[in-house]
Structure formats: structure tokens, C-alpha cells
Design an enzyme around this catalytic site. Structure first.
Site, PDB file in Angstrom:
ATOM      1  N   LYS A 359       0.937  -1.079   0.053  1.00  0.00           N
ATOM      2  CA  LYS A 359      -0.074  -0.265   0.103  1.00  0.00           C
ATOM      3  C   LYS A 359       0.782   1.268   0.096  1.00  0.00           C
ATOM      4  O   LYS A 359       0.586   2.190  -0.798  1.00  0.00           O
ATOM      5  CB  LYS A 359      -0.896   0.104   1.097  1.00  0.00           C
ATOM      6  CG  LYS A 359      -2.085  -0.765   1.011  1.00  0.00           C
ATOM      7  CD  LYS A 359      -3.067  -0.664   2.287  1.00  0.00           C
ATOM      8  CE  LYS A 359      -4.382  -1.483   2.085  1.00  0.00           C
ATOM      9  NZ  LYS A 359      -5.297  -1.197   3.214  1.00  0.00           N
ATOM     10  N   ASP A 407      -6.318   2.168  11.855  1.00  0.00           N
ATOM     11  CA  ASP A 407      -7.567   1.993  12.066  1.00  0.00           C
ATOM     12  C   ASP A 407      -7.452   0.982  13.393  1.00  0.00           C
ATOM     13  O   ASP A 407      -8.593   0.352  13.325  1.00  0.00           O
ATOM     14  CB  ASP A 407      -7.811   1.093  10.691  1.00  0.00           C
ATOM     15  CG  ASP A 407      -7.069  -0.070  10.539  1.00  0.00           C
ATOM     16  OD1 ASP A 407      -5.914  -0.492  11.545  1.00  0.00           O
ATOM     17  OD2 ASP A 407      -7.114  -0.991   9.546  1.00  0.00           O
ATOM     18  N   CYS A 463     -20.812 -17.926  27.664  1.00  0.00           N
ATOM     19  CA  CYS A 463     -21.842 -18.770  27.774  1.00  0.00           C
ATOM     20  C   CYS A 463     -22.950 -18.433  26.744  1.00  0.00           C
ATOM     21  O   CYS A 463     -23.567 -19.417  26.212  1.00  0.00           O
ATOM     22  CB  CYS A 463     -22.366 -18.911  29.215  1.00  0.00           C
ATOM     23  SG  CYS A 463     -23.119 -17.445  29.757  1.00  0.00           S
TER      24      CYS A 463
END
Length: 887
Positions: A359, A407, A463
Site C-alpha cells: 500500500k 484503524d 456462555c
């Protein structure tokens, strides 16, 4: 134009936008009857009903899991209500007397059936109709302006006059006010007074005559011929979003005027000579700030951290502004990520053929294509403790400013920490869909980014995820976890054993806890009972997993906790938010069942490196293969423990016999591993949400929806599942443009050396729309005697041969009593330890290297100490970090 658009049938939406130097205006006219379908873009809140009274008005009580955000007078809809089923008719009902967890219905439920259990209540979004007026009617009667800076409440009305006067000035003179011409500024101010009086007279009370701030008006005239990239980007983002609102009816539009200025970015109006055009691409900027300021921009040494959506916009803007385009300037950009297909929709410096490339490298090259003079240093390193050899002291010390385009909070906090340590300005920003924020961090003037934290995201209890889901997010979280276990974690664990069985076994025996036991069970299963050698075996495995997940486990749960089960205090166990589940039997005619089998089989084959046969995509043959598996009859067990404690963090518990179980499992592993080829390894698969052909989202979606079906939870399509399970943060180009424009306006203040009252932190929400700007909070200042300091201070003590005693004396001379010295995690001196007296005469450098094992990089000229001190009354005092300079 606006009159034509307003009168047209149907009306044509009209938007006027102007940027004049550091000043801007936006006007919207979407017609006399514009309907907004969604005023804020937020997902409607859903409450879980716990009771509904048979009364008029009816009292509805919800589970105290999340505060209700309903407002009196709003509409809601009910579904899944048991007992009082008349409410499930889909009819919107109006609420009143809304409290944190209850509200009343404007309806009498006395004659309805009695409420039994369950039910969800959802806010209904009502359309809103706005009646816009044409521009000609609004000039003398503009209505309420959209405010953005509450420190400048009178500014919108002043700018309303100024922009009208500017049109008149151009009409009379045929040109804009000239930079540096005081006579043009004076003429403009006179016209402003005329326009002010004229608007007031025409308005008949709609627009009060303003007290005109002539100094601001002169600045307006002086810079009005200038063009600034940050202003264009900021206003362009807003206008683009307004255009989308006009097309879609989604989000509330600006109604009708919005004025904005960043006059504080200009420290002083440049001299007439300084702001004359030079024939360069920066003349629009020079007209506002002058040539000398432009030279400062060009010599800047800046660091952009991140080259994603924000990073691309920053690089584009900085290149347009001429930042780091001079002989001694340099713009460093770093990002360790590569370009993915999903990036292309909002990271505009990337193209299709860039996928898979760095990038920072691609974005940097694109920025240089826009301005070849840009001096760029593209890096592919993450900024973190492990890369401090790359981003070393000399790197940080040479910077003028740091711009974050990150980010995640962890990386932001680290960069913030380094900026505080090296006293460098930091410009922070972020977006979340239409929302955006900016923060300016200036050494000595403001608090740092880490001084305030957002509350942590609420996590569903373990849970709930594993046994008691009550929404699709829980189902998707479970599906993503199970997916990663089957295709990534378990295969990696198998390979770890096969790479070195002896070392693996030795480590397992040392750990011998519940988690180790579970990992070993998965390894034994993968190399034994569940080992696949053909695709047909993969299909059988998928069928077996289907039965385990959606029939056996659910049946066991219902056996352990029947529908009429009670808690220890006698209340129903299956009360909201718990949802009673029902087991699912496999049906090859059900598309969701077959989606699970197909995707699970294919991924299982990939893990075991099995070649896929042609019939793997043949639905009929897959059905036959799946139906060939005969489901064993389920036998419930009474010894199964199902976790119900919401505070539990792991569903795997340790027990006294874990060690013997681990030994037994390792014994089972020995012959299984011995039967394999020496080169046999599984293929761990990393989750990739953006490849629609890899079956990842297909499996996760099917798993989540089948689980949702067991618990009567509304199912989702693959796109919705991708957004949630892929943890995709909403991002739109408009808010990215707005936030980067604002940050670069703050950058101009940093370069100009503005005072704290000139800076602005901003929170924006383009959907409302809302812009809230505020002066940054100053840092907390500590005072003791005649000394004062903040987090920006670091006490530097010079001395190559400084001894521990000499260091103590330095503090004593300041009236402080040191009692402890630490280097990193190690204690190197403490007044309570008699043996530490031997260290008093030794050089501090020798002590930290000997006892703290401190490794000092070759290029570093100092080391840091944390010194704990007391005042004269024996009270602890927080003092700055201490740096001992030894070179």
C-alpha cells in the site's frame, strides 16, 4: 438556476458550494416536499421484552441488557411475542413515558391475551418531509444556520453577509479582491455594510442587522482569491454526501445554509509582496499564506502512519499542498499491509492491477505522479516496539509532524506514546461510516491522544456465544470461531506435533491443563477418527459435524435444561434474553443444509490436501453422498457440564485428572503419527472474507443461519454475514474527505505555531448533519515548590560518569527524596534494600547494564529511568521520565 430547479416538476435538487480561501459556504434546496426516509442512518434499536401488562395504557418492560433509546411519541413494532400474540400483527404502535428499560403503549391491552414470554420490540423509523425554499427567498430570511463552532456563534450570520457582499464586489469590479490590496479590503467592508442593511430591510425581521466584525471581513477579502486543497476536500466531501442524500433520501440534508471558516489557520495576513503569485502550482495557497509560509511547507519533514483510506487522502492532499516538496523536505509513509480488492472502492490511489502490492509503495508512487517534486520515503514496516531499529531516535528526532492514518487503537496509542516522548505534534483522526473525528496533539499545549479513552466495546459473555445466543451477532461470532478452529488452528496444532513430536509432547505434559487437553483431543481426532483421505470422507465428516452442532449439542442442552427448568431462585431458566432451542435433523432438500455440507467438505479437502473431484459442485451427487451417512441415535449424558455463568471467560475448565488425560492422549497420538508419511502435513487456511470463490463466507453464513434456526433467530444473507463476521468497519469516501481536509487545516496551524485557542478538535456526523468543534484540552500540569511539569516534560541529566549517588543528589537539590530507581521492568536501586548501598558509588550506566541487563542501541545517546520520589511530607509525587545522557 435554483429558481428553475425549484419550480421544475418533479423538483431538481440544487446545491451551491463556494470556497474562498479559508472560508466556505454550502446551500441546499431539494424542493418544497423532500422526503427523508432515514434521518440518521442508525440501525433501529431492538429491545427484548420481559413483560407486557393487560392494561390501558399497557406497560412494556424489557430485559435490563441495554438501555432503551426510544423517545416519547415514536413508533415501535412487536414480533415473537408469546401469549399476547395480537401484538405480532406488524402494526406500528406509539410509545410514551419511556424509561431506561420500560415504556407505555398508547393502547389498551386489557382484552388481549395474557402475555406469556418472549418478544422483540423494534423502533420504527418514520419518514420526515422537509420544505426547502429557493435561494432567492433564503437570502433575506436564511432561517437557522447549521452551526459547527460554538466559539463563533455569530460567525455564520457574518459570513452570510460576506459571501453576498463578495458577489456584489465581483459584480462591481469584475474581479475578486486582490491579495495584499488594503484598498480592496476597505471597499469590500463598505459593501458588507450595504448588504447587511439591505438584507435586514428586505427580511422583515427574518434577518437581524449584524454587528460586523471588520477584522474578520478584511481577512475574508484578503484571502478570497486563494484556493486551498484542504478546504476543497472538506467542502467536497460534504457536498458529495448532500448529493447522495438528494438522490436517495437517506440521511438528513443541510437545511439550508452551512458556513465554515478556518481563519485561525492564518497566523497573520502576509505582506503584499509575500502573497504575490509566482507562476507556480501553489499560487492559490500563496495568495492566502504567502511565499515564506509555502517554503516552510516544502521543507517539512512529515510522517504519515498508514496508507489505507485516510492515508491515501492525506498523501494526495499533502502532495497538492506542496508539503515536503522542497530540497530539504521529506514525507515518510509506512504501512505493512498489501492492497486487497475491497480496498478499491474507497482507497482511490489504488487500481485493479495493484492488488497484492504494498500500500505505501503504490500510494506513494501515485502521490508523486500528482506532484513529481514530492520527496517521498515509502516504508513497509508496522510502527511498533519491534521496529524501533527502523523508527529509531534519529528518525523521530528529525520529524516536524506526525499524521496518523490508522484503524486500530493499539497502534494509535503507540504512536501517541512516541510523539509524547520525542515532543512531536500529532494529528489524529478516524472515521466510522458517516461519522468522523479529529484530534490535535501539540507538545506543551494539549493533552495527548491516550489521555482519554473510549469505553471498551461490550463483549457478549462466553456462555451466551456457545450455548445461549439471542441475536444473529452471537451466531456469527460462534460460526467464525468454529470456522477458524476447523480450518486454521487445529491444522496448525497438528503440524506443530508432526514437526517435533518429542518437544510437543514435553510441552503438553508441562502445561497439562484443560486447554492443553482440548487441543490434544483435536489433534488425536484430526489424525484418527476424523482423518480424511478422499473427498467422500470429507462429505461424511461434514455430515457428522452437522449432526454434532445442530442436533446432538442442542439435544444435550435441552436435556440438561428442559423447557420448564427453574433457576436456583425458582424463576424460569429459559426467560429472556435466553431463547429455548430446538434441534435440527439433516435434510438434503434444504438449501441451507446443503450449503453447509458443500462448503465444509471442500474446505476439509483443502486442509487435507485432497484433490477436489468434478462432482464436488454437483448438487445431486453431493446430496447422495450426504444422505449415505447414517446418523447414530443421540444418547443424552447426565455428566455434561454446560457453562451458564456470564462471568466465565473459558468454556474449558481444568481438573485434577488433566495430567493423566493428557498422558493418555499422547499415548494415542504415537501410533497415529507413526503411520503417516514423514512429509505429511495439513494445510491451515486463513480466513479471507473478500474472495467469493473460497467458500469461507459460505460456510460461516450457513453455520450461523443454522444455529439461528435452532434458536428461532432471524437469519441473514451472505453480505450481512460478511459485514458482521468479517468485522468490517463501515467506511465511505465522503467522511474520509471531510476528516482529512480538517486535519490538514490543523496542520497549517501547527506549522504557523498557533496558540492553543486556535486549534480545533472536531466530531462530525454527515448523516445528521452535525459538526461539533472544540478547543483542545490542555495537559494536566503538576506543581511542586517553584517547579511545574506535564506529561510533555522529560528531565534530562547529563553526565558520562554520573553515579547513583550523584543522581540521588540531583533530586535532593530540588527538594525531592528519591527512594526507588527502575530501568525498564527492573529495579536497580531501592532505599529499603541494604545491599543496594553498594551501588551508590557506581556509574548509573554500569548499574543499569549490569542489574537491569539494559541493551542500549548504538545510535542512542541516553537511557531512561523511572524514579519514585517523595515530598517533604512523605507523599509520593508523579515526576517526569528521567533521561540520563551519557554520550
Amino acid at each position: 438556476y435554483d429558481s428553475f430547479c425549484h419550480a421544475h416538476q418533479p423538483p431538481i435538487a440544487f446545491i451551491r458550494a463556494d470556497t474562498r480561501g479559508l472560508f466556505a459556504q454550502v446551500f441546499c434546496d431539494f424542493g418544497p416536499d423532500f422526503v427523508v426516509n432515514d434521518v440518521d442512518g442508525e440501525e433501529p434499536q431492538v429491545g427484548i421484552v420481559s413483560s407486557i401488562s393487560n392494561s390501558g395504557p399497557a406497560l412494556v418492560t424489557c430485559v435490563e441488557e441495554e438501555r432503551l433509546e426510544f423517545q416519547d411519541g415514536e413508533l415501535v413494532q412487536f414480533r415473537e411475542v408469546e401469549g399476547m400474540s395480537e401484538l405480532n400483527d406488524g402494526k406500528p404502535r406509539r410509545v410514551k413515558n419511556v424509561k431506561a428499560y420500560s415504556f407505555e403503549l398508547e393502547e389498551d391491552t386489557t382484552n388481549l391475551k395474557k402475555y406469556i414470554s418472549g418478544g422483540l420490540v423494534t423502533k420504527v423509523k418514520e419518514p420526515k418531509t422537509l420544505s426547502f425554499r429557493p435561494l432567492a427567498d433564503c437570502m433575506a430570511d436564511p432561517g437557522d444556520f447549521l452551526l459547527c463552532d460554538f466559539a463563533k456563534l455569530e460567525r455564520p450570520a457574518l459570513l452570510h453577509v460576506a459571501f453576498s457582499a463578495l458577489d456584489e464586489f465581483v459584480k462591481r469590479n469584475g474581479a475578486m479582491p486582490r491579495p495584499g490590496k488594503t484598498s480592496d479590503q476597505d471597499d469590500f467592508v463598505k459593501i458588507c455594510h450595504e448588504v447587511n442593511a439591505s438584507l435586514s430591510q428586505q427580511s422583515k425581521g427574518g434577518f437581524q442587522k449584524q454587528e460586523l466584525d471588520e477584522e474578520v471581513l478584511k481577512v475574508f477579502a484578503a484571502v478570497s482569491s486563494g484556493d486551498l486543497s484542504p478546504m476543497a476536500t472538506f467542502v467536497g466531501g460534504i457536498v458529495a454526501q448532500e448529493a447522495l442524500k438528494a438522490c436517495s433520501g437517506k440521511f438528513h440534508p443541510i437545511f439550508q445554509f452551512f458556513y465554515f471558516d478556518s481563519a485561525e489557520s492564518l497566523m497573520e495576513v502576509p505582506s503584499p509582496e509575500d502573497c504575490q503569485p509566482t507562476g507556480s502550482r501553489y499560487d492559490g495557497q500563496i495568495a492566502v499564506f504567502g511565499q515564506k509560509f509555502q517554503q516552510k511547507l516544502e521543507q517539512l519533514n512529515a510522517f504519515v502512519v498508514g496508507a489505507g483510506a485516510l492515508g491515501c487522502e492525506f498523501l494526495k492532499l499533502l502532495a497538492m499542498m506542496g508539503v515536503s516538496c522542497g530540497k530539504d523536505g521529506q514525507l515518510s509513509v509506512t504501512d505493512d499491509d498489501t492492497i486487497e480488492k475491497s480496498n478499491l472502492s474507497r482507497q482511490f490511489l489504488f487500481r485493479q492491477n495493484d492488488i497484492g502490492r504494498s500500500k505505501s509503495e503504490v500510494a506513494g508512487r501515485a502521490a508523486q505522479g500528482m506532484n513529481p517534486a514530492l520527496k517521498l520515503n515509502s516504508l513497509q514496516n508496522r510502527v511498533c516496539p519491534e521496529t524501533e531499529d527502523v523508527f529509531n531516535d534519529s528518525f523521530w528526532e528529525g520529524l516536524d509532524v506526525v499524521i496518523n492514518a490508522l484503524d486500530n487503537v493499539k497502534a494509535r496509542l503507540y504512536v501517541d506514546m512516541r510523539c509524547v516522548y520525542f515532543a512531536k505534534p500529532l494529528l489524529e483522526s478516524g472515521t466510522l461510516g458517516p461519522k468522523c473525528n479529529t484530534q490535535v496533539v501539540v507538545p506543551g499545549l494539549t493533552e495527548n491522544y491516550g489521555a482519554s479513552r473510549d469505553p471498551p466495546e461490550k463483549q457478549a459473555p462466553m456462555c451466551t456465544i456457545h450455548s445461549f445466543p439471542h441475536n444473529i451477532d452471537h451466531c456469527l461470532a460462534w460460526a467464525r470461531s468454529e470456522f477458524e478452529g476447523h480450518v486454521e488452528k487445529n491444522p496448525a496444532e497438528v503440524n506443530a506435533y508432526l514437526d517435533d513430536p518429542n518437544a510437543y509432547s514435553s510441552n503438553a505434559l508441562k502445561q497439562a491443563d484443560g486447554q492443553t487437553k482440548e487441543q490434544l483431543e483435536q489433534v488425536v481426532d484430526a489424525l484418527g477418527k476424523s482423518k480424511c483421505q478422499t473427498f467422500s470422507e470429507c462429505v461424511v465428516w461434514a455430515r457428522r459435524v452437522f449432526d454434532e452442532y445442530f442436533y446432538n449439542r442442542v439435544s444435550q442442552l435441552v436435556y440438561t435444561f428442559p423447557e420448564d427448568a427453574k433457576t436456583s431462585n425458582g424463576s424460569p431458566f429459559w426467560s429472556p434474553p435466553k431463547r429455548f432451542p430446538r434441534a435440527i435433523k439433516f435434510d438434503c432438500k434444504d438449501p441451507a443444509h446443503m450449503m453447509f455440507v458443500r462448503s465444509a467438505s471442500i474446505l476439509r479437502a483443502q486442509v487435507y490436501r485432497i484433490q477436489l473431484p468434478d462432482w464436488c459442485s454437483d448438487e445431486q451427487q453431493l446430496q447422495q453422498a450426504a444422505d449415505s451417512y447414517k446418523t447414530p441415535e443421540f444418547q443424552p449424558r447426565s455428566d455434561v457440564k454446560i457453562e451458564t455463568d456470564p462471568k466465565a471467560t473459558s468454556r474449558v475448565s481444568s481438573s485434577l485428572d488433566d495430567s493423566s488425560v493428557v498422558e493418555n492422549l499422547l499415548k494415542q497420538l504415537e501410533p497415529l503419527g507413526g503411520e503417516l508419511d514423514a512429509k505429511f502435513r495439513l494445510e491451515p487456511i486463513t480466513f479471507e472474507k473478500d474472495d467469493d470463490t473460497n467458500h469461507h463466507m459460505e460456510l460461516i453464513t450457513s453455520m450461523a443461519n443454522l444455529r439461528a434456526r435452532c434458536y428461532s433467530i432471524q437469519e441473514v444473507d451472505k453480505l450481512q454475514a460478511k459485514l458482521i463476521a468479517g468485522r468490517i468497519i463501515p467506511a465511505i469516501a465522503t467522511s474520509t474527505a471531510v476528516v482529512t481536509g480538517l486535519v490538514c487545516l490543523e496542520l497549517l496551524k501547527v506549522i504557523g505555531g498557533a496558540k492553543v485557542e486556535a486549534y480545533r478538535n472536531t466530531f462530525g456526523n454527515l448523516s445528521l448533519p452535525l459538526f461539533a468543534m472544540a478547543e483542545p484540552i490542555p495537559p494536566k500540569v503538576f506543581k511542586y515548590k517553584d517547579m511545574s511539569w506535564s506529561l510533555w516534560d522529560r528531565w534530562i541529566i547529563e553526565g558520562v560518569d554520573l553515579t547513583v549517588q550523584g543522581l540521588l543528589d540531583w533530586f535532593t537539590a530540588k527538594g525531592l527524596t528519591p527512594y526507588s530507581i527502575s530501568a525498564g521492568p527492573s529495579l536497580v536501586w531501592n532505599s529499603l534494600f541494604p545491599k543496594h548501598k553498594e551501588r551508590l558509588g557506581k556509574p548509573v550506566l554500569e548499574v543499569v547494564q549490569t542489574f537491569a541487563k539494559l541493551e542500549i542501541p548504538a545510535d542512542r545517546k541516553h537511557f531512561d529511568l523511572v524514579v519514585a520520589v517523595e515530598d517533604d511530607d512523605g507523599e509520593d509525587i508523579d515526576i517526569p521520565l528521567v533521561s540520563v545522557k551519557f554520550k
